[in-house]
Design a protein around this motif. Sequence first.
Motif, PDB file in Angstrom:
ATOM      1  N   LEU A   1      -5.703  -3.452  -3.791  1.00  0.00           N
ATOM      2  CA  LEU A   1      -6.966  -4.192  -3.748  1.00  0.00           C
ATOM      3  C   LEU A   1      -7.208  -4.948  -5.047  1.00  0.00           C
ATOM      4  N   LEU A   2      -7.006  -4.277  -6.179  1.00  0.00           N
ATOM      5  CA  LEU A   2      -7.207  -4.933  -7.470  1.00  0.00           C
ATOM      6  C   LEU A   2      -6.199  -6.061  -7.694  1.00  0.00           C
ATOM      7  N   ASP A   3      -4.957  -5.841  -7.311  1.00  0.00           N
ATOM      8  CA  ASP A   3      -3.933  -6.866  -7.468  1.00  0.00           C
ATOM      9  C   ASP A   3      -4.226  -8.089  -6.590  1.00  0.00           C
TER      10      ASP A   3
ATOM     11  N   HIS B   1       2.238   1.371  -3.725  1.00  0.00           N
ATOM     12  CA  HIS B   1       1.342   1.423  -4.878  1.00  0.00           C
ATOM     13  C   HIS B   1      -0.007   2.078  -4.627  1.00  0.00           C
ATOM     14  N   GLY B   2      -0.402   2.250  -3.380  1.00  0.00           N
ATOM     15  CA  GLY B   2      -1.706   2.826  -3.068  1.00  0.00           C
ATOM     16  C   GLY B   2      -2.774   1.756  -2.872  1.00  0.00           C
ATOM     17  N   VAL B   3      -3.831   2.130  -2.191  1.00  0.00           N
ATOM     18  CA  VAL B   3      -4.891   1.192  -1.823  1.00  0.00           C
ATOM     19  C   VAL B   3      -5.624   0.610  -3.030  1.00  0.00           C
ATOM     20  N   PRO B   4      -6.069   1.419  -3.998  1.00  0.00           N
ATOM     21  CA  PRO B   4      -6.824   0.825  -5.116  1.00  0.00           C
ATOM     22  C   PRO B   4      -6.030  -0.229  -5.896  1.00  0.00           C
ATOM     23  N   THR B   5      -4.768   0.058  -6.164  1.00  0.00           N
ATOM     24  CA  THR B   5      -3.937  -0.879  -6.911  1.00  0.00           C
ATOM     25  C   THR B   5      -3.734  -2.176  -6.140  1.00  0.00           C
TER      26      THR B   5
ATOM     27  N   ILE C   1       0.827  -1.202   0.000  1.00  0.00           N
ATOM     28  CA  ILE C   1       0.000   0.000   0.000  1.00  0.00           C
ATOM     29  C   ILE C   1       0.865   1.257   0.000  1.00  0.00           C
TER      30      ILE C   1
END
Length: 77
Positions: free
Chosen positions: A58-60, A52-56, A49
């Motif tokens: 989560l998707l990964d 790369h950040g939370v959205p990335t 996190i």
Amino acid sequence: MAEPWRYRDFGSLVSLGDYSTVGNLMGGVWIEGLFARLMYLSLYKMHEIALHGVPTVLLDTLARRITRRTEPHVKLH
């Protein structure tokens, strides 16, 4: 003036594949098993996190669960 940098050892965790994780916390507390595995996974996700950040992340994570990619099973952090 900023205070001088000082190293603080919070311990280490080592994942030994899918079935075993061991660690040493705060210089003296030995952990292993499910608790160590959960701590290792949470630390790993926090690092992802931060990079790369939370959205990335989560998707990964979702993509890994769906596709079951082949990847190394032993990591040292």
